[in-house]
Scaffold this motif. Structure first.
Motif, PDB file in Angstrom:
ATOM      1  N   PHE A  91       0.695  -1.326   0.199  1.00  0.00           N
ATOM      2  CA  PHE A  91       0.451  -0.254   0.021  1.00  0.00           C
ATOM      3  C   PHE A  91       0.813   1.352  -0.034  1.00  0.00           C
ATOM      4  CE2 PHE A  91      -4.003   2.314   1.777  1.00  0.00           C
ATOM      5  CZ  PHE A  91      -4.302   2.014   1.097  1.00  0.00           C
ATOM      6  N   ARG A  92       2.031   1.351   0.867  1.00  0.00           N
ATOM      7  CA  ARG A  92       2.941   2.212   1.335  1.00  0.00           C
ATOM      8  C   ARG A  92       3.573   3.015  -0.532  1.00  0.00           C
ATOM      9  NH1 ARG A  92       5.617   1.003   5.154  1.00  0.00           N
ATOM     10  NH2 ARG A  92       3.963   2.071   6.600  1.00  0.00           N
ATOM     11  N   CYS A  93       4.392   1.636  -1.217  1.00  0.00           N
ATOM     12  CA  CYS A  93       4.733   1.718  -2.638  1.00  0.00           C
ATOM     13  C   CYS A  93       3.649   2.834  -3.230  1.00  0.00           C
ATOM     14  CB  CYS A  93       4.803   0.093  -2.588  1.00  0.00           C
ATOM     15  SG  CYS A  93       6.363  -0.110  -2.080  1.00  0.00           S
ATOM     16  N   SER A  94       2.793   2.050  -3.494  1.00  0.00           N
ATOM     17  CA  SER A  94       1.392   2.943  -4.161  1.00  0.00           C
ATOM     18  C   SER A  94       1.046   3.614  -4.248  1.00  0.00           C
ATOM     19  CB  SER A  94       0.099   1.645  -4.038  1.00  0.00           C
ATOM     20  OG  SER A  94       0.332   0.442  -3.731  1.00  0.00           O
ATOM     21  N   PHE A  95       1.004   4.844  -2.822  1.00  0.00           N
ATOM     22  CA  PHE A  95       0.735   6.211  -2.586  1.00  0.00           C
ATOM     23  C   PHE A  95       1.718   6.453  -2.972  1.00  0.00           C
ATOM     24  CE2 PHE A  95      -2.354   4.482   0.265  1.00  0.00           C
ATOM     25  CZ  PHE A  95      -3.877   5.871   0.264  1.00  0.00           C
ATOM     26  N   ASN A  96       2.765   6.411  -3.075  1.00  0.00           N
ATOM     27  CA  ASN A  96       3.829   6.694  -3.203  1.00  0.00           C
ATOM     28  C   ASN A  96       3.882   7.199  -4.239  1.00  0.00           C
ATOM     29  OD1 ASN A  96       5.022   7.496  -1.051  1.00  0.00           O
ATOM     30  ND2 ASN A  96       6.532   6.197  -0.528  1.00  0.00           N
ATOM     31  N   SER A  97       3.861   6.110  -5.355  1.00  0.00           N
ATOM     32  CA  SER A  97       3.791   6.421  -6.409  1.00  0.00           C
ATOM     33  C   SER A  97       2.755   6.833  -7.375  1.00  0.00           C
ATOM     34  CB  SER A  97       3.870   5.073  -7.110  1.00  0.00           C
ATOM     35  OG  SER A  97       2.736   4.316  -7.191  1.00  0.00           O
ATOM     36  N   LEU A  98       1.348   7.044  -6.468  1.00  0.00           N
ATOM     37  CA  LEU A  98       0.965   7.677  -7.572  1.00  0.00           C
ATOM     38  C   LEU A  98       0.344   9.335  -7.488  1.00  0.00           C
ATOM     39  CD1 LEU A  98      -2.605   5.604  -5.397  1.00  0.00           C
ATOM     40  CD2 LEU A  98      -1.618   5.505  -8.037  1.00  0.00           C
ATOM     41  N   LEU A  99       1.038   9.793  -5.483  1.00  0.00           N
ATOM     42  CA  LEU A  99       1.339  11.266  -5.471  1.00  0.00           C
ATOM     43  C   LEU A  99       2.539  11.868  -6.816  1.00  0.00           C
ATOM     44  CD1 LEU A  99       0.737  11.171  -1.988  1.00  0.00           C
ATOM     45  CD2 LEU A  99      -0.226  12.613  -3.970  1.00  0.00           C
TER      46      LEU A  99
ATOM     47  N   SER B  28       8.528  11.761   1.508  1.00  0.00           N
ATOM     48  CA  SER B  28       8.176  11.806  -0.361  1.00  0.00           C
ATOM     49  C   SER B  28       6.820  12.159  -0.838  1.00  0.00           C
ATOM     50  CB  SER B  28       8.341   9.600  -0.354  1.00  0.00           C
ATOM     51  OG  SER B  28       8.165   9.503  -0.297  1.00  0.00           O
ATOM     52  N   SER B  29       6.325  11.929   0.012  1.00  0.00           N
ATOM     53  CA  SER B  29       4.910  12.744  -0.400  1.00  0.00           C
ATOM     54  C   SER B  29       4.254  13.246   1.032  1.00  0.00           C
ATOM     55  CB  SER B  29       4.010  11.689  -1.636  1.00  0.00           C
ATOM     56  OG  SER B  29       3.500  10.762   0.039  1.00  0.00           O
TER      57      SER B  29
ATOM     58  N   LEU C 141       0.895   7.413   6.527  1.00  0.00           N
ATOM     59  CA  LEU C 141      -0.835   7.639   6.609  1.00  0.00           C
ATOM     60  C   LEU C 141      -1.888   6.317   6.312  1.00  0.00           C
ATOM     61  CD1 LEU C 141      -1.472  11.490   6.352  1.00  0.00           C
ATOM     62  CD2 LEU C 141      -1.581  10.326   8.635  1.00  0.00           C
ATOM     63  N   GLU C 142      -0.651   5.840   5.611  1.00  0.00           N
ATOM     64  CA  GLU C 142      -1.449   4.431   4.653  1.00  0.00           C
ATOM     65  C   GLU C 142      -2.124   3.796   6.085  1.00  0.00           C
ATOM     66  OE1 GLU C 142       1.829   4.307   5.065  1.00  0.00           O
ATOM     67  OE2 GLU C 142       2.487   4.863   3.154  1.00  0.00           O
ATOM     68  N   ASP C 143      -2.359   3.450   6.663  1.00  0.00           N
ATOM     69  CA  ASP C 143      -3.215   2.992   7.924  1.00  0.00           C
ATOM     70  C   ASP C 143      -4.148   3.803   8.135  1.00  0.00           C
ATOM     71  OD1 ASP C 143      -1.538   0.760   8.230  1.00  0.00           O
ATOM     72  OD2 ASP C 143      -0.529   1.336  10.142  1.00  0.00           O
ATOM     73  N   GLU C 144      -4.228   5.016   8.313  1.00  0.00           N
ATOM     74  CA  GLU C 144      -5.906   6.111   8.467  1.00  0.00           C
ATOM     75  C   GLU C 144      -6.540   5.812   7.519  1.00  0.00           C
ATOM     76  OE1 GLU C 144      -2.457   6.786   9.744  1.00  0.00           O
ATOM     77  OE2 GLU C 144      -2.314   6.599  11.149  1.00  0.00           O
TER      78      GLU C 144
ATOM     79  N   ALA D 249      -9.227  13.625   8.194  1.00  0.00           N
ATOM     80  CA  ALA D 249      -8.131  15.054   7.850  1.00  0.00           C
ATOM     81  C   ALA D 249      -7.836  15.213   9.137  1.00  0.00           C
ATOM     82  CB  ALA D 249      -9.985  15.588   7.085  1.00  0.00           C
ATOM     83  N   HIS D 250      -7.909  14.707  10.963  1.00  0.00           N
ATOM     84  CA  HIS D 250      -6.958  15.984  11.921  1.00  0.00           C
ATOM     85  C   HIS D 250      -5.649  15.084  11.348  1.00  0.00           C
ATOM     86  CE1 HIS D 250     -10.834  17.163  14.203  1.00  0.00           C
ATOM     87  NE2 HIS D 250     -10.656  17.559  13.388  1.00  0.00           N
ATOM     88  N   LEU D 251      -5.588  13.850  11.375  1.00  0.00           N
ATOM     89  CA  LEU D 251      -4.454  13.068  10.777  1.00  0.00           C
ATOM     90  C   LEU D 251      -4.035  13.828   9.719  1.00  0.00           C
ATOM     91  CD1 LEU D 251      -6.224   9.842  11.593  1.00  0.00           C
ATOM     92  CD2 LEU D 251      -4.093  10.556  12.048  1.00  0.00           C
ATOM     93  N   VAL D 252      -4.259  13.463   9.009  1.00  0.00           N
ATOM     94  CA  VAL D 252      -3.284  14.639   7.043  1.00  0.00           C
ATOM     95  C   VAL D 252      -2.705  15.904   8.144  1.00  0.00           C
ATOM     96  CG1 VAL D 252      -3.465  15.525   5.191  1.00  0.00           C
ATOM     97  CG2 VAL D 252      -4.492  13.198   5.181  1.00  0.00           C
ATOM     98  N   TRP D 253      -3.566  16.610   8.518  1.00  0.00           N
ATOM     99  CA  TRP D 253      -3.639  18.201   9.927  1.00  0.00           C
ATOM    100  C   TRP D 253      -2.079  17.901  10.520  1.00  0.00           C
ATOM    101  CZ3 TRP D 253      -8.045  20.396  11.542  1.00  0.00           C
ATOM    102  CH2 TRP D 253      -9.204  20.234  10.839  1.00  0.00           C
ATOM    103  N   ARG D 254      -1.548  17.159  11.780  1.00  0.00           N
ATOM    104  CA  ARG D 254      -1.429  16.293  12.025  1.00  0.00           C
ATOM    105  C   ARG D 254       0.510  15.842  11.130  1.00  0.00           C
ATOM    106  NH1 ARG D 254      -0.898  15.183  17.367  1.00  0.00           N
ATOM    107  NH2 ARG D 254      -3.222  14.938  17.092  1.00  0.00           N
ATOM    108  N   HIS D 255       0.114  15.995  10.276  1.00  0.00           N
ATOM    109  CA  HIS D 255       1.193  15.368   9.219  1.00  0.00           C
ATOM    110  C   HIS D 255       1.681  16.523   9.030  1.00  0.00           C
ATOM    111  CE1 HIS D 255       2.821  11.848   7.519  1.00  0.00           C
ATOM    112  NE2 HIS D 255       3.245  12.545   6.297  1.00  0.00           N
ATOM    113  N   VAL D 256       1.541  17.370   8.696  1.00  0.00           N
ATOM    114  CA  VAL D 256       1.907  18.553   7.260  1.00  0.00           C
ATOM    115  C   VAL D 256       2.444  20.182   8.894  1.00  0.00           C
ATOM    116  CG1 VAL D 256       0.510  20.224   6.714  1.00  0.00           C
ATOM    117  CG2 VAL D 256       0.079  18.467   4.946  1.00  0.00           C
ATOM    118  N   LEU D 257       1.641  19.856  10.475  1.00  0.00           N
ATOM    119  CA  LEU D 257       1.710  20.822  10.444  1.00  0.00           C
ATOM    120  C   LEU D 257       2.883  20.959  11.405  1.00  0.00           C
ATOM    121  CD1 LEU D 257      -2.433  21.367  12.034  1.00  0.00           C
ATOM    122  CD2 LEU D 257      -1.286  22.796  10.254  1.00  0.00           C
ATOM    123  N   HIS D 258       2.616  22.138  12.592  1.00  0.00           N
ATOM    124  CA  HIS D 258       4.612  22.784  12.782  1.00  0.00           C
ATOM    125  C   HIS D 258       3.744  23.193  13.921  1.00  0.00           C
ATOM    126  CE1 HIS D 258       7.208  21.148  10.200  1.00  0.00           C
ATOM    127  NE2 HIS D 258       6.127  21.757   9.240  1.00  0.00           N
ATOM    128  N   LYS D 259       4.435  23.321  15.262  1.00  0.00           N
ATOM    129  CA  LYS D 259       4.162  23.879  16.730  1.00  0.00           C
ATOM    130  C   LYS D 259       4.927  25.691  16.228  1.00  0.00           C
ATOM    131  CE  LYS D 259       2.656  21.025  19.965  1.00  0.00           C
ATOM    132  NZ  LYS D 259       1.446  20.792  20.296  1.00  0.00           N
TER     133      LYS D 259
END
Ligand SMILES: C[S@@+](CC[C@H](N)C(=O)[O-])C[C@H]1O[C@@H](n2cnc3c(N)ncnc32)[C@H](O)[C@@H]1O
Length: 272
Positions: free
Chosen positions: A44-52, A65-66, A71-74, A89-99
């Motif tokens: 699953f992980r490989c596939s998401f990276n290649s899609l993006l 890399s993307s 976030l594949e499990d979520e 959505a919250h999990l994706v935000w957590r991935h992008v946001l910084h303190k």
């Protein structure tokens, strides 16, 4: 827009395969025939990276890399109905946001998103800021009450609430503020007046404004509901906006359950 369409054509009784579909490609994956619907996360992980990567070259501003690697499990949880769209959505935000980041909650509602993003950006030295807005004072009161119940007074001071339409979000932030996230949770206020909803016209204006305010490495996140009158038209407006963004500067994707036509959708618009 590269629509990552998740078809849940996975039936443990009939098949051990499931599918991920982009505009032009269909990927199929094997999965063990187990009642827990366990997915081989490595493939699953490989596939998401290649899609993006196939959506316009390498990322300039995201350190991974993307923007959604890890976030594949979520996402699998969303596909199999174990995670709500807002949780993903919250999990994706957590991935992008910084303190210390500055973020915008464009539709405060009952305040759950405001609290979630505040927890992600507030730091101990009092940096980080959430600008929240809603056209209903009832929603802002609910948000304020939820903040009182769930965060410290010091954290609450990092939230600024405004009773305005999100199309005017640029009027309440200091000029040239670097905004990392603009989040929309469209539709009506849960528990409130179902006749007061976000509309295609003002949502589009707000998206145009958010686009100008977003920093490189930032995200416009939308949870879109199609089960109420006007919802599907609003989705088409969001899709039209995202589809028109330049692939060199933006990564746009949509998560949609094809065989649950009324399920909420997720649209993520990443600025490279
Ligand atoms: C689905 S609710 C938001 C849920 C909320 N984010 C939460 O965590 O509880 C949608 C909200 O958008 C608000 N809204 C509708 N039109 C708006 C507009 N033009 N500008 C800002 N808010 C709007 C509604 O009043 C409603 O409270």
């Amino acid at each position: 827009m590269s629509a990552l369409r998740f078809s849940t054509r996975f039936n443990p009784m009939l098949s051990n395969r499931f599918f991920i579909q982009t505009n032009s490609l269909l990927f199929s994956f094997s999965s063990p025939l187990s009642p827990s619907l366990k997915i081989p996360s490595k493939s699953f992980r490989c596939s998401f990276n290649s899609l993006l990567h196939s959506n316009g070259g390498t990322s300039r501003s995201f350190s991974n890399s993307s923007p959604i690697s890890g976030l594949e499990d979520e996402l699998v949880g969303y596909i199999f109905g174990k995670k709500k769209a807002t949780e993903v959505a919250h999990l994706v935000w957590r991935h992008v946001l910084h303190k210390g980041d500055v973020v915008i909650d464009a539709t405060c509602g009952n305040g759950h998103d405001t609290v979630a993003m505040l927890k992600m950006v507030a730091d101990e030295s009092g940096r980080g800021c959430v600008y929240g807005m809603d056209i209903q004072t009832e929603a802002l009161e609910n948000t304020s009450s939820l903040l009182d119940e769930t965060v410290t007074q010091k954290e609450k001071e990092l939230v600024k609430l405004f009773p305005i339409c999100h199309s005017r979000m640029d009027e309440v932030l200091p000029e040239n503020t670097a905004v990392r996230l603009v989040a929309f949770n469209l539709g009506y206020l849960p528990g409130g007046d179902k006749g007061i909803i976000t509309t295609s016209k003002t949502t589009l204006l707000a998206l145009e404004t958010a686009k100008k305010m977003l920093m490189s490495g930032g995200l416009i996140s939308l949870v879109v509901y199609v089960g109420h009158p006007g919802g599907r038209e609003e989705l088409e407006t969001v899709e039209g906006f995202a589809s028109g963004l330049c692939v060199d500067d933006w990564i746009c994707c949509k998560f949609q359950m094809l065989n649950r036509p009324l399920a909420p959708l997720l649209v993520f618009i990443f600025k490279r």
